[in-house]
Design an enzyme around this catalytic site. Structure first.
Site, PDB file in Angstrom:
ATOM      1  N   ASP A 166       0.855  -1.195   0.000  1.00 35.98           N
ATOM      2  CA  ASP A 166       0.000   0.000   0.000  1.00 35.98           C
ATOM      3  C   ASP A 166       0.885   1.238   0.000  1.00 35.98           C
ATOM      4  O   ASP A 166       2.113   1.120  -0.031  1.00 35.98           O
ATOM      5  CB  ASP A 166      -0.967  -0.018   1.203  1.00 35.98           C
ATOM      6  CG  ASP A 166      -2.305   0.617   0.865  1.00 35.98           C
ATOM      7  OD1 ASP A 166      -2.312   1.766   0.384  1.00 35.98           O
ATOM      8  OD2 ASP A 166      -3.353  -0.034   1.068  1.00 35.98           O
ATOM      9  N   HIS A 239      -2.893   3.007  -4.686  1.00 37.87           N
ATOM     10  CA  HIS A 239      -2.328   2.561  -3.398  1.00 37.87           C
ATOM     11  C   HIS A 239      -0.926   1.986  -3.609  1.00 37.87           C
ATOM     12  O   HIS A 239      -0.593   0.923  -3.089  1.00 37.87           O
ATOM     13  CB  HIS A 239      -3.243   1.510  -2.744  1.00 37.87           C
ATOM     14  CG  HIS A 239      -4.451   2.127  -2.094  1.00 37.87           C
ATOM     15  ND1 HIS A 239      -4.371   2.962  -1.008  1.00 37.87           N
ATOM     16  CD2 HIS A 239      -5.777   2.017  -2.371  1.00 37.87           C
ATOM     17  CE1 HIS A 239      -5.593   3.343  -0.643  1.00 37.87           C
ATOM     18  NE2 HIS A 239      -6.469   2.799  -1.458  1.00 37.87           N
ATOM     19  N   GLU A 303      -9.808   2.620  -5.304  1.00 38.55           N
ATOM     20  CA  GLU A 303      -9.397   3.995  -5.015  1.00 38.55           C
ATOM     21  C   GLU A 303      -8.193   4.437  -5.836  1.00 38.55           C
ATOM     22  O   GLU A 303      -7.172   4.827  -5.291  1.00 38.55           O
ATOM     23  CB  GLU A 303      -9.090   4.130  -3.514  1.00 38.55           C
ATOM     24  CG  GLU A 303     -10.301   3.814  -2.652  1.00 38.55           C
ATOM     25  CD  GLU A 303     -10.032   3.944  -1.152  1.00 38.55           C
ATOM     26  OE1 GLU A 303     -10.928   4.371  -0.432  1.00 38.55           O
ATOM     27  OE2 GLU A 303      -8.916   3.587  -0.699  1.00 38.55           O
TER      28      GLU A 303
END
Ligand code: TNX
Length: 511
Positions: A166, A239, A303
């Site tokens: 991440d 990410h 995202e």
């Protein structure tokens, strides 16, 4: 049936089908007995039950792959299952019937290891019963990961989704790209308190950690011995800041970047226009495949802001060259390309529900986290789905009124609400229901930095998720669950699990 079966020094475990897998179930029972009693129950091959012993056999008459029939009489224990996991789940049931002192990792003087006579016929509702753990925002060492896997197995769940990369840290050693862990596994400091609140305050302490490939192999083998499959997650295209800090050329702008020290979503993502990005990811995934034998690889997909792609000449060139409509379709191109690669290696991809945007990759399974709509849409398109909606199974959310709780990300998710969830959406037609493979709880760790706090947030809510994965909806009853937890809570005390002991009811519920 009355009475108890009591394990003695003469008790044996007899396996009618003796192989590596059935032996795992037998060995697990043998270890369980050995800890508090100090004696070893020998495991042997044999075709008939014996008085004073446990007999395990595979039985093709049992329909469910993970189902079992457990018969305990004062004379003997007989376990029948379709396959080895069923034997193992029967052993976990025996464990739950044992006095809680069985969990003590040392010899308990005068311990009488008795289990009540009974007959149990059982099988899970869903084939996929999983728990996720984010080790990027905060790192948990191998011992903590194994302990987490132990709890997954105790509750008859079968999948551990390991979130390994991440923005805030890259946690898996990749031999071909050493900077991923040299640089990407460490951040300079960490934000204090909630993100978004300015001015930002940092703790000033370097933070990080990663798993070597040897450690990963060891954990994978450990999980296998408990019939838990690990799904590794390598996040893309978003990410990815920790990877970009290590290899800035894989971004659209070229960087430089630091491993992220705050939370939330970052604009810098892998460049979808460069061939280097795909070469890099294929190399990384090749090593990942070598470490994880399970069929699924999780590629994230959530995202991913399109801000950089909109301005990047190479991404724009790719959009034109591939005849894509926009940046959403570019994301879909990205995922499809990675899927093709993984399929060519005999693996399947799972992604978060954003992978529906711009069109699903042909074979992809979907984890529905932003509510259940993504899961419903994917099932209607005949794609496999794991239900993991934020409002029911995000264990980073507060579990009671936040006022006097340690800092968490937000939300309100009491045990009763977790338990109330039914993963099968009523919107699905009967022929679509088979695509709902099961349920998973997620533990994101922005605000969870210690094992004690991880326990506190995870248990007992994980147990409610396990029961939802296993038990038919019509048989679920929260009052009954709570009463059973009263008793099993003592087991977690002996195990040293720091579970939450506050308000379990949904006090905000409109009744
Ligand atoms: C959303 S769930 C995320 C994570 C955060 C989490 C916090 C998902 C696919 N993405 O990156 O940690 O919310 O609850």
């Amino acid at each position: 049936m009355n009475g108890d079966f009591v394990f003695t020094t003469k008790s044996r475990i007899i396996l009618s089908t003796f192989n590596d897998e059935t032996l795992l179930a037998a060995d697990f029972l043998s270890h369980l007995v050995a800890n508090p009693t100090g004696f070893k129950t020998k495991v042997a091959e044999g075709k008939k039950p014996e008085s004073g012993s446990v007999f395990m056999m595979l039985d093709t008459a049992i329909k469910d792959k993970e189902g079992y029939v457990l018969t305990i009489t004062p004379k003997k224990i007989i376990i029948k299952a379709k396959s080895a996991p069923g034997l193992f789940y029967a052993v976990q049931t025996i464990r739950q019937l044992m006095p809680v002192d069985v969990e003590k990792p040392f010899v308990v003087e005068g311990f009488r290891l008795a289990v009540p006579a009974c007959e149990i016929k059982d099988a899970p509702r869903f084939a996929y019963r999983g728990m996720h753990l984010d080790v990027c925002r905060h790192f948990f060492p191998p011992g903590d990961v194994k302990r987490y896997i132990d709890m997954i197995a105790l509750h008859k769940m079968n999948t551990f989704h390991w979130h390994l990369t991440d923005d805030q840290g890259w946690r898996i050693e990749i031999k071909k790209y050493p900077r991923l862990t040299e640089v990407g596994a460490f951040r300079k400091e960490t934000l204090v308190g909630h993100d978004g609140k300015q001015p930002f305050v940092y703790d000033g302490k370097p933070y990080g950690g990663f798993y070597t490939q040897d450690e990963i192999r060891d954990i994978v083998a450990y999980a296998k011995s408990k019939f838990v499959t690990i799904i590794p997650e390598i996040e893309m295209p978003g990410h990815a800041l920790a990877a970009l800090a290590a290899y800035p050329a894989l971004s659209c702008t070229g960087g430089p970047f630091d491993v992220y020290t705050r939370w939330g979503v970052v604009d810098d993502v892998y460049c979808a226009g460069k061939e280097e990005t795909f070469n890099f990811l294929e190399d990384v995934l090749t090593e990942v495949i070598g470490l994880f034998p399970g069929k699924y690889i999780h590629i994230g997909g959530d995202e991913c802001p399109k801000t950089r792609w909109e301005k990047c000449p190479l991404c724009q060139k790719r959009i034109k060259a591939e005849g894509l409509k926009d940046e959403q379709e570019l994301q879909s191109y990205f995922i499809r390309r990675i899927e093709k690669f993984l399929n060519s290696k005999g693996r399947k991809i799972i992604g978060w529900d954003e992978i529906l945007e711009g069109g699903l990759a042909p074979e992809a399974a979907v984890m529905s986290w932003r509510g259940t709509d993504g899961g419903i849409a994917a099932a209607q398109q005949k794609h496999d789905v794991i239900m993991t909606p934020g409002e029911y199974v995000y264990l980073d959310h507060y579990q009671c009124e936040p006022a006097d709780q340690p800092l968490a990300i937000g939300g309100y998710l009491p045990l009763e609400r977790v338990y109330s969830y039914n993963p099968m959406p009523s919107e699905l037609k009967s022929e679509e229901q088979k695509y709902i493979l099961g349920i998973q709880g997620n533990v994101w760790t922005e605000y969870i930095g210690t094992r004690d706090y991880l326990d506190y947030m995870t248990y007992p809510r994980m147990i409610a998720i396990a029961e939802t994965g296993w038990t038919q909806d019509r048989l679920k009853d929260f009052d009954d669950f709570l009463a059973r937890f009263e008793a099993s809570g003592k087991r977690y005390d002996v195990m040293g699990i720091n579970y939450f002991k506050g308000e379990y009811r949904d006090t905000r519920a409109v009744r």
